[in-house]
Design a protein around this motif. Structure first.
Motif, PDB file in Angstrom:
ATOM      1  N   ARG A   1     -29.006  29.765  21.127  1.00  0.00           N
ATOM      2  CA  ARG A   1     -28.447  30.303  19.890  1.00  0.00           C
ATOM      3  C   ARG A   1     -27.669  29.215  19.145  1.00  0.00           C
ATOM      4  O   ARG A   1     -27.194  28.245  19.728  1.00  0.00           O
ATOM      5  CB  ARG A   1     -27.499  31.474  20.178  1.00  0.00           C
ATOM      6  CG  ARG A   1     -28.133  32.630  20.923  1.00  0.00           C
ATOM      7  CD  ARG A   1     -27.147  33.783  21.053  1.00  0.00           C
ATOM      8  NE  ARG A   1     -27.614  34.802  21.981  1.00  0.00           N
ATOM      9  CZ  ARG A   1     -27.019  35.984  22.150  1.00  0.00           C
ATOM     10  NH1 ARG A   1     -25.939  36.274  21.440  1.00  0.00           N
ATOM     11  NH2 ARG A   1     -27.482  36.860  23.001  1.00  0.00           N
ATOM     12  N   LYS A   2     -27.535  29.416  17.846  1.00  0.00           N
ATOM     13  CA  LYS A   2     -26.728  28.499  17.046  1.00  0.00           C
ATOM     14  C   LYS A   2     -26.125  29.259  15.885  1.00  0.00           C
ATOM     15  O   LYS A   2     -26.650  30.293  15.445  1.00  0.00           O
ATOM     16  CB  LYS A   2     -27.571  27.322  16.545  1.00  0.00           C
ATOM     17  CG  LYS A   2     -28.753  27.705  15.670  1.00  0.00           C
ATOM     18  CD  LYS A   2     -29.600  26.489  15.330  1.00  0.00           C
ATOM     19  CE  LYS A   2     -30.816  26.889  14.485  1.00  0.00           C
ATOM     20  NZ  LYS A   2     -31.688  25.725  14.183  1.00  0.00           N
ATOM     21  N   ARG A   3     -25.007  28.758  15.380  1.00  0.00           N
ATOM     22  CA  ARG A   3     -24.348  29.336  14.223  1.00  0.00           C
ATOM     23  C   ARG A   3     -24.013  28.209  13.249  1.00  0.00           C
ATOM     24  O   ARG A   3     -23.525  27.155  13.661  1.00  0.00           O
ATOM     25  CB  ARG A   3     -23.073  30.092  14.619  1.00  0.00           C
ATOM     26  CG  ARG A   3     -23.325  31.323  15.489  1.00  0.00           C
ATOM     27  CD  ARG A   3     -24.077  32.408  14.730  1.00  0.00           C
ATOM     28  NE  ARG A   3     -24.251  33.629  15.525  1.00  0.00           N
ATOM     29  CZ  ARG A   3     -25.296  33.885  16.277  1.00  0.00           C
ATOM     30  NH1 ARG A   3     -26.281  32.999  16.373  1.00  0.00           N
ATOM     31  NH2 ARG A   3     -25.374  35.020  16.947  1.00  0.00           N
ATOM     32  N   SER A   4     -24.268  28.447  11.973  1.00  0.00           N
ATOM     33  CA  SER A   4     -24.123  27.408  10.951  1.00  0.00           C
ATOM     34  C   SER A   4     -22.817  27.578  10.194  1.00  0.00           C
ATOM     35  O   SER A   4     -22.467  28.697   9.790  1.00  0.00           O
ATOM     36  CB  SER A   4     -25.295  27.479   9.960  1.00  0.00           C
ATOM     37  OG  SER A   4     -26.530  27.351  10.627  1.00  0.00           O
ATOM     38  N   PHE A   5     -22.117  26.443   9.975  1.00  0.00           N
ATOM     39  CA  PHE A   5     -20.869  26.452   9.225  1.00  0.00           C
ATOM     40  C   PHE A   5     -20.806  25.224   8.340  1.00  0.00           C
ATOM     41  O   PHE A   5     -21.077  24.105   8.787  1.00  0.00           O
ATOM     42  CB  PHE A   5     -19.658  26.470  10.170  1.00  0.00           C
ATOM     43  CG  PHE A   5     -19.561  27.710  11.015  1.00  0.00           C
ATOM     44  CD1 PHE A   5     -18.993  28.878  10.515  1.00  0.00           C
ATOM     45  CD2 PHE A   5     -20.072  27.717  12.308  1.00  0.00           C
ATOM     46  CE1 PHE A   5     -18.933  30.028  11.286  1.00  0.00           C
ATOM     47  CE2 PHE A   5     -20.011  28.859  13.086  1.00  0.00           C
ATOM     48  CZ  PHE A   5     -19.440  30.020  12.582  1.00  0.00           C
ATOM     49  N   SER A   6     -20.422  25.436   7.083  1.00  0.00           N
ATOM     50  CA  SER A   6     -20.276  24.326   6.154  1.00  0.00           C
ATOM     51  C   SER A   6     -19.077  23.477   6.534  1.00  0.00           C
ATOM     52  O   SER A   6     -18.061  23.982   7.027  1.00  0.00           O
ATOM     53  CB  SER A   6     -20.094  24.846   4.727  1.00  0.00           C
ATOM     54  OG  SER A   6     -21.273  25.454   4.259  1.00  0.00           O
ATOM     55  N   LEU A   7     -19.207  22.194   6.276  1.00  0.00           N
ATOM     56  CA  LEU A   7     -18.094  21.273   6.496  1.00  0.00           C
ATOM     57  C   LEU A   7     -17.135  21.384   5.318  1.00  0.00           C
ATOM     58  O   LEU A   7     -17.531  21.278   4.159  1.00  0.00           O
ATOM     59  CB  LEU A   7     -18.611  19.847   6.639  1.00  0.00           C
ATOM     60  CG  LEU A   7     -19.458  19.634   7.902  1.00  0.00           C
ATOM     61  CD1 LEU A   7     -20.348  18.414   7.767  1.00  0.00           C
ATOM     62  CD2 LEU A   7     -18.558  19.508   9.122  1.00  0.00           C
ATOM     63  N   ALA A   8     -15.859  21.597   5.618  1.00  0.00           N
ATOM     64  CA  ALA A   8     -14.862  21.834   4.573  1.00  0.00           C
ATOM     65  C   ALA A   8     -14.104  20.580   4.190  1.00  0.00           C
ATOM     66  O   ALA A   8     -13.290  20.620   3.258  1.00  0.00           O
ATOM     67  CB  ALA A   8     -13.876  22.918   5.031  1.00  0.00           C
ATOM     68  N   ASN A   9     -14.337  19.480   4.881  1.00  0.00           N
ATOM     69  CA  ASN A   9     -13.638  18.237   4.548  1.00  0.00           C
ATOM     70  C   ASN A   9     -14.591  17.270   3.871  1.00  0.00           C
ATOM     71  O   ASN A   9     -15.816  17.407   3.961  1.00  0.00           O
ATOM     72  CB  ASN A   9     -13.051  17.587   5.803  1.00  0.00           C
ATOM     73  CG  ASN A   9     -14.104  17.322   6.867  1.00  0.00           C
ATOM     74  OD1 ASN A   9     -14.680  18.239   7.432  1.00  0.00           O
ATOM     75  ND2 ASN A   9     -14.352  16.050   7.146  1.00  0.00           N
ATOM     76  N   ALA A  10     -14.029  16.290   3.184  1.00  0.00           N
ATOM     77  CA  ALA A  10     -14.828  15.272   2.520  1.00  0.00           C
ATOM     78  C   ALA A  10     -15.407  14.309   3.545  1.00  0.00           C
ATOM     79  O   ALA A  10     -14.851  14.131   4.636  1.00  0.00           O
ATOM     80  CB  ALA A  10     -13.972  14.514   1.506  1.00  0.00           C
ATOM     81  N   PRO A  11     -16.532  13.653   3.240  1.00  0.00           N
ATOM     82  CA  PRO A  11     -17.197  12.772   4.213  1.00  0.00           C
ATOM     83  C   PRO A  11     -16.359  11.609   4.697  1.00  0.00           C
ATOM     84  O   PRO A  11     -16.648  11.059   5.757  1.00  0.00           O
ATOM     85  CB  PRO A  11     -18.420  12.272   3.429  1.00  0.00           C
ATOM     86  CG  PRO A  11     -18.708  13.362   2.466  1.00  0.00           C
ATOM     87  CD  PRO A  11     -17.362  13.882   2.052  1.00  0.00           C
ATOM     88  N   GLY A  12     -15.323  11.217   3.988  1.00  0.00           N
ATOM     89  CA  GLY A  12     -14.493  10.097   4.441  1.00  0.00           C
ATOM     90  C   GLY A  12     -13.824  10.349   5.776  1.00  0.00           C
ATOM     91  O   GLY A  12     -13.504   9.423   6.509  1.00  0.00           O
ATOM     92  N   GLU A  13     -13.624  11.642   6.110  1.00  0.00           N
ATOM     93  CA  GLU A  13     -13.025  12.002   7.396  1.00  0.00           C
ATOM     94  C   GLU A  13     -14.140  12.321   8.385  1.00  0.00           C
ATOM     95  O   GLU A  13     -14.280  13.454   8.840  1.00  0.00           O
ATOM     96  CB  GLU A  13     -12.102  13.207   7.225  1.00  0.00           C
ATOM     97  CG  GLU A  13     -11.037  13.040   6.158  1.00  0.00           C
ATOM     98  CD  GLU A  13     -10.294  14.340   5.914  1.00  0.00           C
ATOM     99  OE1 GLU A  13      -9.488  14.727   6.778  1.00  0.00           O
ATOM    100  OE2 GLU A  13     -10.528  14.961   4.864  1.00  0.00           O
ATOM    101  N   ASP A  14     -14.931  11.323   8.735  1.00  0.00           N
ATOM    102  CA  ASP A  14     -16.149  11.595   9.496  1.00  0.00           C
ATOM    103  C   ASP A  14     -15.938  11.623  11.007  1.00  0.00           C
ATOM    104  O   ASP A  14     -16.884  11.748  11.765  1.00  0.00           O
ATOM    105  CB  ASP A  14     -17.249  10.597   9.136  1.00  0.00           C
ATOM    106  CG  ASP A  14     -16.831   9.145   9.315  1.00  0.00           C
ATOM    107  OD1 ASP A  14     -15.703   8.907   9.794  1.00  0.00           O
ATOM    108  OD2 ASP A  14     -17.630   8.256   8.969  1.00  0.00           O
TER     109      ASP A  14
END
Length: 335
Positions: free
Chosen positions: A143-156
């Motif tokens: 199983r998997k669950r999808s969640f959007s990333l809420a931070n900007a890519p600079g904090e990778d």
């Protein structure tokens, strides 16, 4: 049976089996096109079949869309060699998809039913992604669950997720009851084609419903970091005041940047909210404020119902070019 698919205007080609969707075939061969839910609900992958024919499968397309040669690439399966249109086709190898462990560093309750989860990657790892993309949390039994990333890519090295509690949800029940700081999770990503495509430098409408604010937050924070100069109009819709769980943040963006504007909208404000702002459906606030969207782009993230009605109304009532509507639909899975 295998068919050849040619993508315009890039001229790139890939092969698709008769029993796989065009999107799955492209992803399998290292090519990525805009997509969101991969289930025919959000419409992010809609494009035109210029030559050839497809089986639309479970795609919910109008007769007019089909007559115009439109298809949802996440559902459409080839029945002949094809020429299709997709202006944002790119090589997925430009941003590699990784499978990584991460340690929960923070669990902050932003609202009674929303938790801000911070995931710390191993010291030697970083996740390259585009603002607006999502990750899949990998669970037991495949199983998997999808969640959007809420931070900007600079904090990778530190990833933020806004997780809404879904009663009976296989994963969110654990997040709200048993998960704790220092627990380890595994994820894959980044995924999705929801990100800024503004080569034409048009003004942008950013439409969020509920925790659909998460990818909008990522996009805006990256735009601020990049010194993005073009107008950005943020509309965040929620049911009651508490559901605007980070309302002070877009207020701060709007107060600090002349090109950023923010309108919160409540559909059912509570009596003790003492709400004096806009009410009703959030997309209707956009229709009211922007009767002519012909020169705009729209980025919408929320429930499939919100995405569908916003797209229809913006195109039909406000003359938004349909190719300028980009969406990521949130669907929720129970146990």
């Amino acid at each position: 049976m295998r068919y050849q698919v040619t993508v315009q205007p890039s001229g790139r080609q890939f092969a698709a089996e008769a029993d796989e969707s065009l999107l799955d075939a492209a992803l399998r061969q290292g090519l990525s096109m805009p997509y969101g839910c991969k289930d025919g609900a959000c419409g992010a992958c809609k494009g035109q079949v210029l030559e050839g024919s497809v089986d639309h499968g479970k795609a919910q397309l109008s007769d007019a869309d089909k007559a115009a040669g439109l298809a949802l690439y996440c559902c459409a399966k080839p029945t002949a060699d094809l020429v299709i249109e997709c202006k944002q086709l790119r090589s997925a190898h430009d941003i590699p998809v990784k499978t990584l462990p991460a340690r929960i560093e923070k669990l902050d309750k932003l609202a009674p039913d929303v938790i801000d989860m911070h995931l710390r990657l191993p010291a030697s790892e970083h996740l390259q992604f585009l603002a607006g993309q999502y990750i899949d949390i990998l669970l037991k039994e495949g199983r998997k669950r999808s969640f959007s990333l809420a931070n900007a890519p600079g904090e990778d090295n530190l990833l933020q997720l806004h997780i809404r509690h879904v009663p009976g949800g296989f994963f969110t029940e654990q997040v709200f009851t048993t998960m704790k700081v220092k627990d380890i999770v595994r994820f894959s990503g980044p995924h999705g084609g929801f990100h800024l495509h503004n080569d034409a430098a048009k003004p942008v409408i950013l439409l969020a419903g509920g925790t659909g604010f998460a990818p909008i937050k990522s996009i805006v924070e990256q735009a601020i970091a990049d010194g993005y100069p073009h107008p950005m109009h943020i509309y965040w819709g929620a049911k009651t005041r508490v559901d605007l769980y980070q309302n002070a943040l877009p207020e701060h963006w709007a107060a600090s940047h002349a090109n950023i504007h923010y309108v919160p909208v409540l559909s059912e404000p509570a009596a003790d909210d003492q709400w004096t702002g806009r009410t009703g459906f959030v997309h209707q606030a956009v229709v009211s404020d922007f009767p002519d969207l012909s020169g705009y782009q729209v980025y919408a993230c929320g429930s499939p119902v919100m995405i569908d009605i916003a797209r229809k109304d913006f195109v039909a009532q406000c003359a938004l070019p349909e190719e300028e509507f980009f969406a990521d639909a949130f669907t929720f899975s129970a146990t």
